[in-house]
Every structure is written in structure tokens, then in C-alpha cells.
Design a protein around this motif. Structure first.
Motif, PDB file in Angstrom:
ATOM      1  N   LEU A   1       6.108  -1.136   1.508  1.00  0.00           N
ATOM      2  CA  LEU A   1       6.695  -2.046   0.522  1.00  0.00           C
ATOM      3  C   LEU A   1       5.669  -3.049   0.001  1.00  0.00           C
ATOM      4  N   VAL A   2       4.805  -3.523   0.882  1.00  0.00           N
ATOM      5  CA  VAL A   2       3.731  -4.422   0.439  1.00  0.00           C
ATOM      6  C   VAL A   2       2.816  -3.696  -0.536  1.00  0.00           C
ATOM      7  N   ALA A   3       2.459  -2.450  -0.205  1.00  0.00           N
ATOM      8  CA  ALA A   3       1.556  -1.682  -1.063  1.00  0.00           C
ATOM      9  C   ALA A   3       2.188  -1.340  -2.401  1.00  0.00           C
ATOM     10  N   VAL A   4       3.460  -0.972  -2.405  1.00  0.00           N
ATOM     11  CA  VAL A   4       4.094  -0.611  -3.673  1.00  0.00           C
ATOM     12  C   VAL A   4       4.239  -1.843  -4.560  1.00  0.00           C
TER      13      VAL A   4
ATOM     14  N   LEU B   1     -11.309  -5.177  -7.313  1.00  0.00           N
ATOM     15  CA  LEU B   1     -12.272  -6.004  -8.029  1.00  0.00           C
ATOM     16  C   LEU B   1     -13.550  -5.226  -8.338  1.00  0.00           C
ATOM     17  N   TYR B   2     -13.766  -4.149  -7.573  1.00  0.00           N
ATOM     18  CA  TYR B   2     -14.957  -3.344  -7.815  1.00  0.00           C
ATOM     19  C   TYR B   2     -14.563  -2.058  -8.511  1.00  0.00           C
ATOM     20  N   GLN B   3     -15.182  -1.818  -9.651  1.00  0.00           N
ATOM     21  CA  GLN B   3     -14.850  -0.643 -10.460  1.00  0.00           C
ATOM     22  C   GLN B   3     -15.993   0.356 -10.399  1.00  0.00           C
ATOM     23  N   LYS B   4     -15.652   1.624 -10.182  1.00  0.00           N
ATOM     24  CA  LYS B   4     -16.695   2.649 -10.077  1.00  0.00           C
ATOM     25  C   LYS B   4     -16.516   3.694 -11.163  1.00  0.00           C
ATOM     26  N   ASN B   5     -17.504   3.769 -12.035  1.00  0.00           N
ATOM     27  CA  ASN B   5     -17.512   4.818 -13.068  1.00  0.00           C
ATOM     28  C   ASN B   5     -16.247   4.834 -13.930  1.00  0.00           C
ATOM     29  N   GLY B   6     -15.614   3.691 -14.090  1.00  0.00           N
ATOM     30  CA  GLY B   6     -14.434   3.610 -14.952  1.00  0.00           C
ATOM     31  C   GLY B   6     -13.168   4.158 -14.345  1.00  0.00           C
ATOM     32  N   ALA B   7     -13.225   4.698 -13.148  1.00  0.00           N
ATOM     33  CA  ALA B   7     -12.034   5.272 -12.517  1.00  0.00           C
ATOM     34  C   ALA B   7     -11.507   4.322 -11.451  1.00  0.00           C
ATOM     35  N   PRO B   8     -10.249   3.881 -11.555  1.00  0.00           N
ATOM     36  CA  PRO B   8      -9.706   2.901 -10.601  1.00  0.00           C
ATOM     37  C   PRO B   8      -9.364   3.529  -9.260  1.00  0.00           C
ATOM     38  N   ILE B   9     -10.390   3.878  -8.495  1.00  0.00           N
ATOM     39  CA  ILE B   9     -10.186   4.521  -7.196  1.00  0.00           C
ATOM     40  C   ILE B   9      -9.321   3.641  -6.299  1.00  0.00           C
ATOM     41  N   ALA B  10      -9.590   2.333  -6.322  1.00  0.00           N
ATOM     42  CA  ALA B  10      -8.850   1.421  -5.451  1.00  0.00           C
ATOM     43  C   ALA B  10      -7.366   1.416  -5.784  1.00  0.00           C
ATOM     44  N   PHE B  11      -7.049   1.461  -7.080  1.00  0.00           N
ATOM     45  CA  PHE B  11      -5.642   1.455  -7.472  1.00  0.00           C
ATOM     46  C   PHE B  11      -4.916   2.681  -6.922  1.00  0.00           C
ATOM     47  N   TYR B  12      -5.509   3.847  -7.085  1.00  0.00           N
ATOM     48  CA  TYR B  12      -4.857   5.059  -6.593  1.00  0.00           C
ATOM     49  C   TYR B  12      -4.794   5.084  -5.065  1.00  0.00           C
ATOM     50  N   ALA B  13      -5.753   4.427  -4.409  1.00  0.00           N
ATOM     51  CA  ALA B  13      -5.694   4.332  -2.948  1.00  0.00           C
ATOM     52  C   ALA B  13      -4.506   3.474  -2.518  1.00  0.00           C
ATOM     53  N   VAL B  14      -4.299   2.351  -3.198  1.00  0.00           N
ATOM     54  CA  VAL B  14      -3.141   1.495  -2.894  1.00  0.00           C
ATOM     55  C   VAL B  14      -1.853   2.262  -3.146  1.00  0.00           C
ATOM     56  N   VAL B  15      -1.827   3.033  -4.237  1.00  0.00           N
ATOM     57  CA  VAL B  15      -0.663   3.864  -4.548  1.00  0.00           C
ATOM     58  C   VAL B  15      -0.404   4.853  -3.411  1.00  0.00           C
ATOM     59  N   SER B  16      -1.472   5.482  -2.911  1.00  0.00           N
ATOM     60  CA  SER B  16      -1.325   6.438  -1.817  1.00  0.00           C
ATOM     61  C   SER B  16      -0.806   5.761  -0.551  1.00  0.00           C
ATOM     62  N   VAL B  17      -1.315   4.572  -0.259  1.00  0.00           N
ATOM     63  CA  VAL B  17      -0.829   3.823   0.900  1.00  0.00           C
ATOM     64  C   VAL B  17       0.665   3.562   0.763  1.00  0.00           C
ATOM     65  N   ALA B  18       1.093   3.186  -0.436  1.00  0.00           N
ATOM     66  CA  ALA B  18       2.511   2.917  -0.677  1.00  0.00           C
ATOM     67  C   ALA B  18       3.357   4.155  -0.422  1.00  0.00           C
ATOM     68  N   VAL B  19       2.929   5.280  -0.989  1.00  0.00           N
ATOM     69  CA  VAL B  19       3.693   6.522  -0.853  1.00  0.00           C
ATOM     70  C   VAL B  19       3.749   6.969   0.600  1.00  0.00           C
ATOM     71  N   ILE B  20       2.603   6.986   1.267  1.00  0.00           N
ATOM     72  CA  ILE B  20       2.558   7.465   2.655  1.00  0.00           C
ATOM     73  C   ILE B  20       3.366   6.553   3.567  1.00  0.00           C
ATOM     74  N   GLY B  21       3.164   5.233   3.422  1.00  0.00           N
ATOM     75  CA  GLY B  21       3.890   4.292   4.272  1.00  0.00           C
ATOM     76  C   GLY B  21       5.391   4.427   4.124  1.00  0.00           C
TER      77      GLY B  21
ATOM     78  N   ALA C   1      -6.964   5.275   1.515  1.00  0.00           N
ATOM     79  CA  ALA C   1      -5.613   5.398   2.057  1.00  0.00           C
ATOM     80  C   ALA C   1      -5.628   5.850   3.527  1.00  0.00           C
ATOM     81  N   PRO C   2      -6.403   6.911   3.890  1.00  0.00           N
ATOM     82  CA  PRO C   2      -6.393   7.312   5.300  1.00  0.00           C
ATOM     83  C   PRO C   2      -6.972   6.248   6.227  1.00  0.00           C
ATOM     84  N   ILE C   3      -7.945   5.483   5.717  1.00  0.00           N
ATOM     85  CA  ILE C   3      -8.522   4.408   6.532  1.00  0.00           C
ATOM     86  C   ILE C   3      -7.474   3.334   6.766  1.00  0.00           C
TER      87      ILE C   3
END
Length: 520
Positions: A119-122, A386-406, A477-479
Motif C-alpha cells: 500500500l505504501v508503494a502503490v 531522483l536519478y534518471q538513466k537514459n530517459g527510462a524511469p527504472i525507479a518508477f517501474y521498480a516501485v510499481v513492481s514492489v506495489a504489485v508484489i507486496g 523490486a527483488p532487493i
């Protein structure tokens, strides 16, 4: 309040007392308001916009046109299983309470923490998505606004603060705001679909929408066919559907505030999934038919803003983005409500450090400190954005994955325990009957499969020990999930198993606190 309405509230309070809890939260929500909070959290104006790129880059049109309805059907089955449980046990603890009651305290312990982290992640992912789209609006309307990722993060913090304030000071109208959110989503989606049908100069063919494939994540040489594509790449695109249609456990978390919850919350839960699935599919098909330049869309990581800018004039583009942004704002508001109720309920049973603080209610019956704690945790979880890599929001999708898995792991435990209970389970007024067996097994298998996929690397650079490995591209997300499992597991073994006994019976505690000369 009319007599029938009062009778319903009294019956709800009596049932809650049977489950062990004193009625403390204000029971003023209607069945529609209960439906509204889950419908708002699912929010097709949020997930369909913010994670469209994940499906486009990992499968393309077929990941959306076919993936959405197929995965939605599995999610509906999960929802039906949870509806049966909320009917039997309409408590704010919801999923955690079901697991502890059907199993042992250890089941409740892990379920509660999975649910709370999800719920925190979502909440964090929805508010960050809202900030991203607001950033886009400001960049197109305000001179000098660059629309950087740092500006997006500042907007995210501001939105999170606003949602905390609304939930605290707008407690008496929060259920009405949920109702408004439903109609904003319904009419907003209708307006967007109408614009995408009428305005673009051309539309894609049905063949493109229902058969075109895309593999643009770098795996398997970007080959959009073969086993690698079908068994690895395409399932990653399912994150669009699995993330969008989640958070429907909110119906359970506000059950203690809902009239006739044993029936109304159960129906609201599965209906919020069904109607969101239908509406979301129509909206996504409108997106796909409106694609003007597939290659440009792919070059921009499937960002839906690129799709809309190519298909619409500047004026219509702003209208669509503003409708979505407001919808996402409503969604985040609802997420904070659900998250705070879960924090309150889990803390009520002593599971969360500092539980006395998180269970404090103000004069409106709002767990103020639980609201604040959840929002702060969401901000901390999203710091890597806060850190963006190559224009792809890796962190955002990781948070999304944490939300879904949790969230889905939290759903899995009580569903499996319900299967194990068999005929020992005493259903509420809304029941699956004998169908619970086949539906429960389907739900459990689906959750296990998606939990495996969503911890896998999403780009080649995120594969450990590979050439070109870059920590910035890692799906963390796995970390995050693994660290949580280890932490709460050790906590249980070393300490919590000695004092955590599952749900407390606050009814008896309240009675014991009444002086003998006043108890009569």
C-alpha cells in the motif's frame, strides 16, 4: 439518521464486536462510497497512462489489446476470492485479519507487512505518476518551467503532502470525494475516448491493434517473436494490467466505516475490478488506434504523452492530460485513505513499532499519525527516482513492481488458507459456494507467476554479472521485497513470535477499562 439506517449500523457494530473490535471508526460510508474508493485506487486514468509504456516496450499492441482482458479475468477471480473473505470478516485489518484468523499469528504477521508495504508503494507510485503528468502540463503551459525529473520529484512531494492534509482535515467529506472521483473517472474516460476517436487525422487498423508485436527492451536482440519474446518479454508487459487493477483491498480496509459491509463491501470489491477492466480496455484500445508514429513512440519508451502529442492538437492534448492528472490526484488521495486504515488496523494489534501513536484517532475518527507515517514512507521509497538513466524511469517501474508484489503476496496467503480451511470456513452472506476451490487455485497460481516475473530484470543492463551491467538499470523490486522478507522473517524468529498473538479483542479490553461502579 432513519431507523432502518440506524439498525444497519447497529448490526454492523454488533458483527464487529463478534470479531473482537469496538466500533471506533465513524461508520458513515455508503456501499457506493466503498465501491468508489477501490474504483478510484484502480484508476484507469492513472495506471493506463503511467504504465502504458511498460506494455508497449514489452510486447507492443498485443500486450495491451489481448493482455489487458486476459489478465483482467485472472484479477477478477482473485477479487471474487477476496470478496468472499470480506463478507465473512468485514474488518479494517482486512487481508491481515483473515490470514491470522484462518491460520496462525505468523500468517497474519507476514500478510500484514506485505499488505502494508504494498500500500505504501502503490501510494508512492500513483503520486509520482501524477507528479510526472502535472510536470508535463506545466512544461506545456508555464514559461520557464523545464519539466525536469527533479521538478517532478518536488511536485511528487507536494502532492503527497496535499493528500495527507486532505485525509486529515477533510475526514468528514472524504467519502464524498471518493464519490466525486468515480464520476470524474467515468466521464473523464468517455471524453478522452471521444477525443481520440474524433480528433486524430488517421487511425491504425484493427490488424495493427490486435496483432502487432514490439520488443524494445533490448532482450533477445529486440526480436518480437520466438520463445524468448513469448515467455519472457511479453509477460513483463503484463505489469500494465496487474498494476492498474490493484488496491481493490481498500473495500476491506474501510469496511468498519461502511454500512452493511458484509454485503456491500463484498459486492463493491469485485464490481470495482469488473467495471475498471471494461473501461480500461476501451480506453487502451482508443490509445492504440490513435497511434500515429509507432517508431517515435518506441524511441520515447512508449510514453503515452508522446502518443497523445502526435495524435492531438495542443489544445486537445492539454485537455486529455489534465483529465488524467486530476484522476491520478483522486487516486492518490484514495490510496492514502486505504493505507492509513491498514496501518491503523495492523497497529491496533500491536504489530507496528510505535503502534500507540499510529492508532490515535482525532475527534473525526481519523488516524492522523498513520496518515503522516505512510506518506513519509512513500517519499523515502521513491527517492531513487531522483536519478534518471537514459530517459527510462527504472525507479518508477521498480516501485510499481514492489506495489504489485507486496499487495498480491498479501492476497495469496489468505486465499491459500481459505482453500486449506475447506468446510471449516464459515462464510458470510456473500459466498462463492463450492466454486471457491477452482477459483482459489487459479488465483493462487496467477499470483505466484506474476510475483516471479516482476522481480526479473527489465532491461539487459540490469542483469547481474552481464556485460554492460549498470546498477542504475537494476529492477530493485527483488532487493526491496527480498530485504523486507528477510527483515520481517528475522524479526519474527528473534522477537515477534514471543509477543505477537494476532488480532486482539479490543471489546474486552474496553470493557475491562470501565470502572466497576460505572459498568452497570
Amino acid at each position: 439518521m432513519t431507523e432502518p439506517a440506524q439498525s444497519t449500523v447497529d448490526a454492523d457494530s454488533a458483527r464487529l464486536a463478534e470479531l473482537g473490535y469496538k466500533q471506533e471508526l465513524h461508520r458513515g460510508w455508503s456501499g457506493f462510497s466503498n465501491f468508489a474508493i477501490s474504483f478510484s485506487i484502480i484508476s484507469i486514468l492513472a495506471g493506463c497512462f503511467t504504465t502504458f509504456g511498460q506494455a508497449w516496450m514489452n510486447g507492443g499492441p498485443i500486450a495491451i489489446s489481448w493482455g489487458w482482458p486476459i489478465i483482467s479475468a485472472f484479477i477478477l477471480i482473485i477479487g471474487l476470492c477476496l470478496s468472499e473473505l470480506v463478507s465473512a470478516y468485514p474488518t479494517a485489518g482486512g487481508i491481515y485479519w483473515w490470514a491470522a484468523t484462518l491460520g496462525k499469528p505468523v500468517h497474519g504477521w507476514f500478510t500484514g507487512w506485505f499488505n502494508l508495504i504494498g500500500l505504501v508503494a502503490v501510494t508512492a507510485s500513483v503520486d509520482y505518476g501524477c507528479a510526472t503528468f502535472l510536470n508535463l502540463v506545466l512544461a506545456n503551459t508555464v514559461d520557464g518551467w523545464a519539466g525536469t525529473f527533479h521538478q517532478a520529484f518536488l511536485l511528487f512531494v507536494g502532492i503527497m503532502v496535499l493528500h495527507a492534509l486532505i485525509n486529515i482535515f477533510g475526514a468528514r467529506i472524504i467519502n464524498r470525494l471518493q464519490d466525486v472521483s468515480v464520476w470524474w473517472h467515468v466521464f473523464g474516460a468517455v471524453v478522452i475516448v471521444a477525443i481520440l476517436v474524433a480528433v486524430p487525422s488517421k487511425h491504425q487498423s484493427a490488424s495493427f491493434v490486435f496483432t502487432e508485436t514490439v520488443n524494445a527492451n533490448g532482450f533477445f536482440g529486440n526480436n518480437a517473436s520466438g520463445l524468448g519474446f513469448w515467455l519472457y518479454v511479453l509477460p513483463l508487459g503484463g505489469l500494465l494490467t496487474q498494476y492498474t487493477i490493484t488496491g481493490f483491498d481498500a473495500c476491506a480496509h474501510v469496511a468498519e466505516e461502511t454500512k452493511g459491509a458484509a454485503v456491500t463491501a463484498a459486492k463493491a470489491l469485485w464490481r470495482s475490478i469488473f467495471y475498471s477492466a471494461v473501461g480500461g480496455w476501451i480506453l487502451l484500445l482508443a490509445f492504440l488506434f490513435a497511434v500515429q508514429d509507432p517508431d517515435k513512440l518506441t524511441a520515447n519508451y512508449g510514453f503515452v504523452g508522446t502518443l497523445l502529442q502526435g495524435a492531438l492538437s495542443a489544445g486537445y492534448f492539454k485537455i486529455v492530460i489534465i483529465i488524467s492528472t486530476v484522476g491520478q490526484f483522486f487516486c492518490g488521495m484514495s490510496c492514502v485513505t486505504s493505507m492509513s486504515r491498514m496501518t491503523y488496523a495492523f497497529s491496533r494489534d500491536g504489530a507496528v513499532p510505535g503502534w500507540r501513536l499510529w492508532t490515535r484517532l482525532d475527534r473525526n475518527g481519523t488516524p492522523v499519525w498513520a496518515v503522516l507515517a505512510g506518506c513519509v514512507a512513500g517519499m523515502l521509497l521513491t527517492l531513487p527516482a531522483l536519478y534518471q538513466k537514459n530517459g527510462a524511469p527504472i525507479a518508477f517501474y521498480a516501485v510499481v513492481s514492489v506495489a504489485v508484489i507486496g499487495l498480491y503476496l498479501a492476497f495469496l496467503i489468505p486465499i491459500v488458507l481459505r482453500l486449506r480451511a475447506g468446510d471449516r470456513f464459515v462464510p458470510g452472506p456473500w459466498s462463492l459456494g463450492r466454486r471457491y476451490k477452482v477459483l482459489g487455485w487459479i488465483a493462487a497460481i496467477e499470483i505466484i507467476v506474476i510475483s516471479i516475473y516482476f522481480v526479473l530484470p527489465t532491461v539487459p543492463a540490469g542483469v547481474p554479472f552481464s556485460d554492460g551491467f549498470d546498477w542504475a538499470a537494476v529492477n530493485y523490486a527483488p532487493i526491496a521485497v527480498g530485504s523486507v522478507i528477510v527483515l520481517i522473517g528475522l524479526w519474527w524468529v528473534l522477537s515477534a513470535r514471543k509477543w505477537f498473538t494476532g488480532p486482539r479483542r479490543t471489546v474486552e479490553e474496553a470493557a475491562a477499562a470501565v470502572p466497576a461502579d460505572t459498568a452497570a
